[in-house]
Design a protein around this motif. Structure first.
Motif, PDB file in Angstrom:
ATOM      1  N   ARG A  87       0.825  -1.217   0.000  1.00  0.00           N
ATOM      2  CA  ARG A  87       0.000   0.000   0.000  1.00  0.00           C
ATOM      3  C   ARG A  87       0.853   1.258   0.000  1.00  0.00           C
ATOM      4  N   LYS A  88       1.986   1.235   0.683  1.00  0.00           N
ATOM      5  CA  LYS A  88       2.891   2.392   0.660  1.00  0.00           C
ATOM      6  C   LYS A  88       3.386   2.653  -0.756  1.00  0.00           C
ATOM      7  N   LYS A  89       3.651   1.586  -1.479  1.00  0.00           N
ATOM      8  CA  LYS A  89       4.196   1.701  -2.836  1.00  0.00           C
ATOM      9  C   LYS A  89       3.144   2.083  -3.869  1.00  0.00           C
ATOM     10  N   HIS A  90       1.907   1.597  -3.690  1.00  0.00           N
ATOM     11  CA  HIS A  90       0.913   1.726  -4.751  1.00  0.00           C
ATOM     12  C   HIS A  90      -0.261   2.663  -4.463  1.00  0.00           C
ATOM     13  N   SER A  91      -0.488   3.040  -3.231  1.00  0.00           N
ATOM     14  CA  SER A  91      -1.659   3.860  -2.918  1.00  0.00           C
ATOM     15  C   SER A  91      -1.272   5.313  -2.703  1.00  0.00           C
ATOM     16  N   THR A  92      -1.863   6.188  -3.477  1.00  0.00           N
ATOM     17  CA  THR A  92      -1.582   7.616  -3.335  1.00  0.00           C
ATOM     18  C   THR A  92      -2.818   8.379  -2.859  1.00  0.00           C
ATOM     19  N   LYS A  93      -3.897   7.678  -2.630  1.00  0.00           N
ATOM     20  CA  LYS A  93      -5.131   8.323  -2.190  1.00  0.00           C
ATOM     21  C   LYS A  93      -4.961   8.861  -0.770  1.00  0.00           C
ATOM     22  N   SER A  94      -5.403  10.079  -0.554  1.00  0.00           N
ATOM     23  CA  SER A  94      -5.354  10.687   0.778  1.00  0.00           C
ATOM     24  C   SER A  94      -6.763  10.833   1.326  1.00  0.00           C
ATOM     25  N   VAL A  95      -6.863  10.783   2.637  1.00  0.00           N
ATOM     26  CA  VAL A  95      -8.146  11.002   3.300  1.00  0.00           C
ATOM     27  C   VAL A  95      -7.973  12.115   4.320  1.00  0.00           C
ATOM     28  N   LYS A  96      -9.012  12.881   4.501  1.00  0.00           N
ATOM     29  CA  LYS A  96      -8.987  13.981   5.461  1.00  0.00           C
ATOM     30  C   LYS A  96      -9.402  13.450   6.824  1.00  0.00           C
ATOM     31  N   LYS A  97      -8.643  13.810   7.856  1.00  0.00           N
ATOM     32  CA  LYS A  97      -8.935  13.390   9.228  1.00  0.00           C
ATOM     33  C   LYS A  97      -9.066  14.637  10.098  1.00  0.00           C
ATOM     34  N   THR A  98      -9.986  14.601  11.013  1.00  0.00           N
ATOM     35  CA  THR A  98     -10.140  15.662  11.990  1.00  0.00           C
ATOM     36  C   THR A  98      -9.646  15.126  13.323  1.00  0.00           C
ATOM     37  N   LEU A  99      -8.831  15.901  14.002  1.00  0.00           N
ATOM     38  CA  LEU A  99      -8.308  15.445  15.274  1.00  0.00           C
ATOM     39  C   LEU A  99      -8.296  16.589  16.282  1.00  0.00           C
ATOM     40  N   THR A 100      -8.122  16.236  17.520  1.00  0.00           N
ATOM     41  CA  THR A 100      -8.102  17.213  18.595  1.00  0.00           C
ATOM     42  C   THR A 100      -6.787  17.079  19.348  1.00  0.00           C
ATOM     43  N   ILE A 101      -6.132  18.225  19.551  1.00  0.00           N
ATOM     44  CA  ILE A 101      -4.913  18.261  20.364  1.00  0.00           C
ATOM     45  C   ILE A 101      -5.041  19.417  21.358  1.00  0.00           C
ATOM     46  N   PRO A 102      -4.266  19.404  22.425  1.00  0.00           N
ATOM     47  CA  PRO A 102      -4.331  20.515  23.381  1.00  0.00           C
ATOM     48  C   PRO A 102      -3.936  21.834  22.721  1.00  0.00           C
ATOM     49  N   GLU A 103      -4.574  22.895  23.136  1.00  0.00           N
ATOM     50  CA  GLU A 103      -4.323  24.218  22.553  1.00  0.00           C
ATOM     51  C   GLU A 103      -2.858  24.610  22.643  1.00  0.00           C
ATOM     52  N   TRP A 104      -2.241  24.359  23.798  1.00  0.00           N
ATOM     53  CA  TRP A 104      -0.840  24.746  23.973  1.00  0.00           C
ATOM     54  C   TRP A 104       0.062  24.022  22.971  1.00  0.00           C
ATOM     55  N   LEU A 105      -0.256  22.739  22.676  1.00  0.00           N
ATOM     56  CA  LEU A 105       0.538  21.971  21.724  1.00  0.00           C
ATOM     57  C   LEU A 105       0.351  22.511  20.311  1.00  0.00           C
ATOM     58  N   ASN A 106      -0.855  22.877  19.969  1.00  0.00           N
ATOM     59  CA  ASN A 106      -1.141  23.489  18.675  1.00  0.00           C
ATOM     60  C   ASN A 106      -0.327  24.772  18.507  1.00  0.00           C
ATOM     61  N   GLU A 107      -0.346  25.628  19.518  1.00  0.00           N
ATOM     62  CA  GLU A 107       0.383  26.904  19.442  1.00  0.00           C
ATOM     63  C   GLU A 107       1.886  26.678  19.302  1.00  0.00           C
ATOM     64  N   GLU A 108       2.415  25.731  20.077  1.00  0.00           N
ATOM     65  CA  GLU A 108       3.848  25.437  20.016  1.00  0.00           C
ATOM     66  C   GLU A 108       4.238  24.895  18.640  1.00  0.00           C
ATOM     67  N   ALA A 109       3.446  23.977  18.122  1.00  0.00           N
ATOM     68  CA  ALA A 109       3.732  23.400  16.807  1.00  0.00           C
ATOM     69  C   ALA A 109       3.640  24.452  15.704  1.00  0.00           C
ATOM     70  N   MET A 110       2.648  25.319  15.791  1.00  0.00           N
ATOM     71  CA  MET A 110       2.509  26.383  14.787  1.00  0.00           C
ATOM     72  C   MET A 110       3.682  27.348  14.863  1.00  0.00           C
ATOM     73  N   ALA A 111       4.139  27.660  16.074  1.00  0.00           N
ATOM     74  CA  ALA A 111       5.271  28.570  16.237  1.00  0.00           C
ATOM     75  C   ALA A 111       6.543  27.981  15.609  1.00  0.00           C
ATOM     76  N   ARG A 112       6.623  26.659  15.572  1.00  0.00           N
ATOM     77  CA  ARG A 112       7.798  25.980  15.004  1.00  0.00           C
ATOM     78  C   ARG A 112       7.592  25.587  13.536  1.00  0.00           C
ATOM     79  N   ASN A 113       6.481  26.011  12.949  1.00  0.00           N
ATOM     80  CA  ASN A 113       6.159  25.711  11.545  1.00  0.00           C
ATOM     81  C   ASN A 113       6.166  24.199  11.266  1.00  0.00           C
ATOM     82  N   ILE A 114       5.616  23.434  12.177  1.00  0.00           N
ATOM     83  CA  ILE A 114       5.534  21.980  12.000  1.00  0.00           C
ATOM     84  C   ILE A 114       4.365  21.656  11.073  1.00  0.00           C
ATOM     85  N   ASN A 115       4.621  20.796  10.109  1.00  0.00           N
ATOM     86  CA  ASN A 115       3.596  20.343   9.178  1.00  0.00           C
ATOM     87  C   ASN A 115       2.800  19.235   9.875  1.00  0.00           C
ATOM     88  N   PHE A 116       1.559  19.514  10.221  1.00  0.00           N
ATOM     89  CA  PHE A 116       0.736  18.570  10.983  1.00  0.00           C
ATOM     90  C   PHE A 116       0.492  17.274  10.210  1.00  0.00           C
TER      91      PHE A 116
END
Length: 129
Positions: A87-116
């Motif tokens: 599947r890693k080799k042959h599947s390129t289909k992506s699916v959208k997922k909604t998730l919840t993380i703590p606000e502080w973690l979101n802010e820290e990750a955004m400040a570091r330009n982390i690609n979620f």
């Protein structure tokens, strides 16, 4: 999930091989040399098994290799199907997922330009291996 199926590698007059799977009659392929033939057998097996699973079919059990008598021009090879690798080799289909993380973690990750998306994919791959 890893599965192993017996395959018959038949020698051709031209020097390569054609491959058949006793448990999966629709699965046929060929290769010019042993390396290419085995790689083609893995791909063909993956395609056949993924197709059956997509159609909701149950996968056939693998035959006991000691119960298979190859023809004179053939020999038996066990071929591996690694579903995750396939599947890693042959599947390129992506699916959208909604998730919840703590606000502080979101802010820290955004400040570091982390690609979620990338981070989640890397973490899921690590967990699945």
């Amino acid at each position: 999930m890893k599965l192993f199926y017996p395959a018959l590698f038949h020698k051709t007059e031209e020097g390569g091989f054609w491959i058949s799977f006793p448990d999966i009659p629709e699965c046929l392929t060929e290769g010019d040399d042993m390396t290419q033939a085995y790689e083609m057998a893995m791909d063909a097996l993956g395609l056949a098994l993924e197709s059956r699973m997509a159609d909701g079919e149950t996968l056939p059990p693998a035959s006991d290799p000691s119960c298979i008598a190859p023809a004179e021009d053939a020999f038996l090879v066990i071929v591996e199907f690694d579903q995750l690798e396939y599947r890693k080799k042959h599947s390129t289909k992506s699916v959208k997922k909604t998730l919840t993380i703590p606000e502080w973690l979101n802010e820290e990750a955004m400040a570091r330009n982390i690609n979620f998306s990338k981070t989640l994919q890397e973490a899921l791959l690590a967990k699945c291996q």
